[in-house]
Design a protein around this motif. Structure first.
Motif, PDB file in Angstrom:
ATOM      1  N   TYR A 105       0.804  -1.218   0.000  1.00 29.06           N
ATOM      2  CA  TYR A 105       0.000   0.000   0.000  1.00 29.06           C
ATOM      3  C   TYR A 105       0.840   1.272   0.000  1.00 29.06           C
ATOM      4  O   TYR A 105       0.292   2.360   0.015  1.00 29.06           O
ATOM      5  N   GLY A 106       2.149   1.150   0.040  1.00 33.99           N
ATOM      6  CA  GLY A 106       2.976   2.340  -0.056  1.00 33.99           C
ATOM      7  C   GLY A 106       4.141   2.347   0.906  1.00 33.99           C
ATOM      8  O   GLY A 106       4.434   1.358   1.579  1.00 33.99           O
ATOM      9  N   PRO A 107       4.813   3.502   1.004  1.00 35.06           N
ATOM     10  CA  PRO A 107       5.989   3.635   1.840  1.00 35.06           C
ATOM     11  C   PRO A 107       5.636   3.643   3.314  1.00 35.06           C
ATOM     12  O   PRO A 107       4.507   3.905   3.709  1.00 35.06           O
ATOM     13  N   ASP A 108       6.641   3.332   4.137  1.00 32.24           N
ATOM     14  CA  ASP A 108       6.474   3.337   5.586  1.00 32.24           C
ATOM     15  C   ASP A 108       6.235   4.750   6.074  1.00 32.24           C
ATOM     16  O   ASP A 108       7.021   5.652   5.810  1.00 32.24           O
ATOM     17  N   PRO A 109       5.134   5.004   6.828  1.00 29.87           N
ATOM     18  CA  PRO A 109       4.874   6.367   7.316  1.00 29.87           C
ATOM     19  C   PRO A 109       5.875   6.830   8.359  1.00 29.87           C
ATOM     20  O   PRO A 109       5.930   7.999   8.675  1.00 29.87           O
ATOM     21  N   LEU A 110       6.685   5.915   8.875  1.00 28.40           N
ATOM     22  CA  LEU A 110       7.710   6.290   9.845  1.00 28.40           C
ATOM     23  C   LEU A 110       9.034   6.621   9.158  1.00 28.40           C
ATOM     24  O   LEU A 110      10.004   6.949   9.818  1.00 28.40           O
ATOM     25  N   GLY A 111       9.075   6.496   7.842  1.00 32.09           N
ATOM     26  CA  GLY A 111      10.296   6.820   7.100  1.00 32.09           C
ATOM     27  C   GLY A 111      11.013   5.571   6.644  1.00 32.09           C
ATOM     28  O   GLY A 111      10.655   4.442   7.002  1.00 32.09           O
TER      29      GLY A 111
END
Length: 195
Positions: free
Chosen positions: A186-192
């Motif tokens: 679903y996409g990149p890690d929201p924590l970076g």
């Protein structure tokens, strides 16, 4: 010939070194990637900038802290609107008519949609997006609002209490369970990016 991002499939400019759609750093020349690929690359998580992106977007991962803060904001806004309406529309004794109660319930139900969107995004972070689960979560909230505005039998009140407990357990699960480390489907890690 058109060039595409290897991560999201968006059309690229000829001299792009980052995808303007998803932020993927293009490790290879954009000229060599002719079709989308399913491989993950270092992807930069894009922060939500507008209120619409924060509360009404249904795609994009949402970590635990952002989810908690945004759910609190939705709850605070709901309570604030209800208090303002009650203060404006109640009589001098604090009583409201059935019509005012119905209006307050309808406006409160409108806050279930941001809850639904936030829950979908939190489930994406857990890599288990489930539309039925998010719909159920928001549906319990709507049902609670409707039931609180009508008189119920003791049996119906017990059922509502069971639904409320299930709602609370699921909410705690979403707050406690850690998201998928690194990028997921679903996409990149929201924590970076992971180091």
């Amino acid at each position: 010939m058109a060039k595409f991002c290897p991560h999201c499939g968006a059309k690229l400019n000829d001299n792009a070194s980052f995808c303007s759609s998803c932020g993927t750093k293009l490790m290879i020349s954009p000229h060599t990637s002719e079709a989308p690929s399913n491989q993950y690359h270092t992807v930069i998580y894009k922060e939500d900038k507008s209120l619409e992106d924060m509360f009404l977007r249904k795609e994009g991962r949402l970590n635990r802290l952002r989810y908690f803060k945004r759910m609190l904001a939705v709850l605070g806004a709901r309570i604030g609107v209800v208090i303002i309406l009650w203060a404006i529309l109640s009589d001098s004794w604090g009583n409201t008519s059935a019509g005012v109660d119905a209006l307050i319930a309808i406006i409160s139900i409108g806050f279930a949609y941001p809850e639904y969107c936030l829950t979908l995004r939190r489930l994406e972070d857990l890599n288990e997006k489930n539309l039925k689960m998010a719909f159920w979560f928001a549906g319990i909230d709507v049902l609670t609002i409707i039931m609180s505005s009508v008189t119920l039998s003791q049996r119906a009140e017990r059922k509502m209490m069971i639904f409320g407990i299930a709602y609370l357990i699921f909410f705690i699960y979403l707050l406690v369970k850690a998201g998928t480390p690194g990028a997921n489907q679903y996409g990149p890690d929201p924590l970076g990016p992971m180091q």
